[in-house]
Write a protein that holds these residues in place. Structure first.
Motif, PDB file in Angstrom:
ATOM      1  N   ILE A  13      -8.860   0.494   1.716  1.00 27.40           N
ATOM      2  CA  ILE A  13      -8.700  -0.495   0.645  1.00 27.40           C
ATOM      3  C   ILE A  13     -10.080  -0.737   0.054  1.00 27.40           C
ATOM      4  CG2 ILE A  13      -7.933  -2.835   0.126  1.00 27.40           C
ATOM      5  CD1 ILE A  13      -6.237  -2.522   2.824  1.00 27.40           C
ATOM      6  N   ASN A  27      -2.159  -5.545   1.020  1.00 24.68           N
ATOM      7  CA  ASN A  27      -3.094  -4.426   0.974  1.00 24.68           C
ATOM      8  C   ASN A  27      -3.602  -4.160  -0.447  1.00 24.68           C
ATOM      9  OD1 ASN A  27      -3.073  -3.881   3.717  1.00 24.68           O
ATOM     10  ND2 ASN A  27      -1.508  -2.288   3.572  1.00 24.68           N
ATOM     11  N   GLY A  39      -5.640   0.422   6.231  1.00 24.76           N
ATOM     12  CA  GLY A  39      -4.219   0.123   6.400  1.00 24.76           C
ATOM     13  C   GLY A  39      -3.412   1.405   6.456  1.00 24.76           C
ATOM     14  N   LEU A  91      -7.228   2.279  -3.940  1.00 30.18           N
ATOM     15  CA  LEU A  91      -6.894   2.740  -2.597  1.00 30.18           C
ATOM     16  C   LEU A  91      -7.404   4.168  -2.445  1.00 30.18           C
ATOM     17  CD1 LEU A  91      -3.156   1.616  -2.129  1.00 30.18           C
ATOM     18  CD2 LEU A  91      -5.215   0.408  -1.360  1.00 30.18           C
ATOM     19  N   SER A 104       4.451  -5.458   8.421  1.00 32.56           N
ATOM     20  CA  SER A 104       3.441  -6.126   7.584  1.00 32.56           C
ATOM     21  C   SER A 104       2.481  -7.027   8.359  1.00 32.56           C
ATOM     22  CB  SER A 104       4.103  -6.972   6.493  1.00 32.56           C
ATOM     23  OG  SER A 104       4.733  -8.123   7.029  1.00 32.56           O
ATOM     24  N   THR A 111       3.523   0.278   0.511  1.00 30.07           N
ATOM     25  CA  THR A 111       2.627  -0.387   1.444  1.00 30.07           C
ATOM     26  C   THR A 111       2.840  -1.883   1.303  1.00 30.07           C
ATOM     27  OG1 THR A 111       0.352  -0.443   2.309  1.00 30.07           O
ATOM     28  CG2 THR A 111       0.619  -0.477  -0.098  1.00 30.07           C
ATOM     29  N   ASN A 112       1.967  -2.684   1.914  1.00 27.33           N
ATOM     30  CA  ASN A 112       2.115  -4.133   1.846  1.00 27.33           C
ATOM     31  C   ASN A 112       1.467  -4.718   0.600  1.00 27.33           C
ATOM     32  OD1 ASN A 112       1.668  -4.305   5.395  1.00 27.33           O
ATOM     33  ND2 ASN A 112       3.591  -4.503   4.285  1.00 27.33           N
ATOM     34  N   SER A 140      -0.762  -2.532   8.998  1.00 25.83           N
ATOM     35  CA  SER A 140      -0.033  -3.104   7.868  1.00 25.83           C
ATOM     36  C   SER A 140       0.385  -1.992   6.910  1.00 25.83           C
ATOM     37  CB  SER A 140      -0.915  -4.110   7.127  1.00 25.83           C
ATOM     38  OG  SER A 140      -1.185  -5.232   7.923  1.00 25.83           O
TER      39      SER A 140
END
Length: 279
Positions: free
Chosen positions: A18, A47, A28, A69, A242, A43-44, A200
Motif C-alpha cells: 500500500i 487498504n 496486505g 497499490l 478484513s 481487497t479491503n 487484510s
C-alpha cells in the motif's frame, strides 16, 4: 530444482504493498473474482482508503493516505523448450496500480452500506498471469452448507511473510457464528482464528470434513440425499477476511469475514467510492 505447487488455491491470493507515491505505508492481501464476464481485483476498503471503516480515522501514524497499490503476481516465463511438457517456469512480477484517475477513486464499494462493508472491487484483467480467480471453475468447488464449526482457511501474508516465492501462508480456523445471520445488520460472520496484520483482503475458504458425518460424503446446498452426495473433500469460497474484532490481539481472537454476496453486490452495483482525501 523444480518444485510442484500442491494446492491450486495457492495461486489465488496476491501480496500487495500500500503506497503513497513510492513510500510503503503497509502491506496486505488481494485476490481476483470473476463475475459478469470480467475479472475484478478485490481487497479491503481500508487498504485503499487508508482509513478505519467504522470511525474513518486515518490508519497511518503520520496520517498518510494511499494513492497506489503495488501488486505482485505470478507469470509464466518459460522462454524455451527446456522444461518437460506441461511444466512451467514461473516468475513474480510487480505492477503499480493508481487508485485515482482524474482525482476520482477507481474502486467500487457497496451500493447500500458504502465503507461499512470493508470491501472494494476494481475492474482489472488477469490475462497473461498464472492467477486463479477466487471463484474459478478450475478449483472444483462444491456449494456446501456453511455452519458453525466447519474448518476455514485464510490465505494471505501475515506481517508481510510469505510461504516462499510470494505464495501465501495458510492460516486455519473455524466458523464461529451462524453464517446465515448478518452481524450488525451487515453481510459478515465471525471466524475463530489467530490472524495478523497483512492478511487484510485474504480469500477465505471453507472445507467440509466429510469423514465426520454422512459416512464419508456431504450433500451440497439444494441437494436432496445420497443421489446428490459428494464423496471426498469438499470446499467452498466463503468471502474475504478484513481483520480482527476490536484491537486486542489475544482476547477474543475472532476474525471478520465478509460474505461472498457482499462481493457480488459491489460488482453488480458498480458504485464508485469516495476519495479518501476528501473525507
Amino acid at each position: 530444482m523444480p518444485v510442484t505447487i500442491q494446492e491450486k488455491l495457492s495461486w489465488v491470493p496476491i501480496q500487495i504493498e500500500i503506497l503513497y507515491n513510492q513510500e510503503i505505508l503497509g502491506v496486505g492481501t488481494a485476490f481476483f473474482y470473476f463475475l459478469e464476464d470480467s475479472s475484478f481485483l478485490v481487497t479491503n476498503w481500508h487498504n485503499v482508503s487508508g482509513r478505519r471503516p467504522d470511525s474513518l480515522t486515518i490508519i497511518h501514524k503520520e496520517a498518510a493516505i494511499p494513492n497506489k497499490l503495488r501488486l505482485f503476481y505470478p507469470q509464466n516465463k518459460n522462454g524455451s523448450d527446456e522444461l518437460p511438457e506441461g511444466d512451467s517456469f514461473v516468475g513474480w512480477n510487480a505492477v503499480e496500480l493508481d487508485l485515482y484517475e482524474n482525482d476520482e477513486p477507481i474502486w467500487y464499494e457497496h451500493p447500500k452500506h458504502k465503507q461499512k462493508v470493508d470491501v472494494v472491487a476494481i475492474k482489472l484483467g488477469i490475462d497473461g498471469t498464472r492467477i486463479y480467480s477466487a471463484n474459478a471453475e478450475e478449483l472444483d468447488f462444491t456449494k456446501i452448507t456453511l455452519r458453525p464449526s466447519l474448518d476455514v482457511f485464510v490465505l494471505g501474508y501475515p506481517r508481510g511473510l510469505t510461504g516462499g516465492a510470494r505464495f501465501p501462508v495458510w492460516k486455519r480456523g473455524s466458523i464461529a457464528s451462524e453464517p446465515a445471520i448478518d452481524l450488525d445488520g451487515l453481510p459478515k460472520f465471525y471466524i475463530d482464528t489467530a490472524t495478523r496484520e497483512g492478511m487484510s483482503g485474504s480469500p477465505v475458504y471453507v472445507q467440509h470434513p466429510v469423514y465426520v458425518q454422512h459416512n464419508g460424503y456431504c450433500v451440497p446446498e439444494g441437494g436432496s440425499g445420497t443421489k446428490d452426495a459428494i464423496i471426498g473433500e469438499a470446499r467452498r469460497f466463503a468471502g474475504i477476511y478484513s481483520g480482527r474484532v476490536g484491537d486486542d490481539t489475544f482476547k477474543a481472537q475472532l476474525g471478520i469475514v465478509w460474505k461472498e454476496s457482499a462481493i457480488t453486490e459491489i460488482i453488480s452495483g458498480r458504485i464508485k467510492g469516495k476519495s479518501s482525501f476528501e473525507i
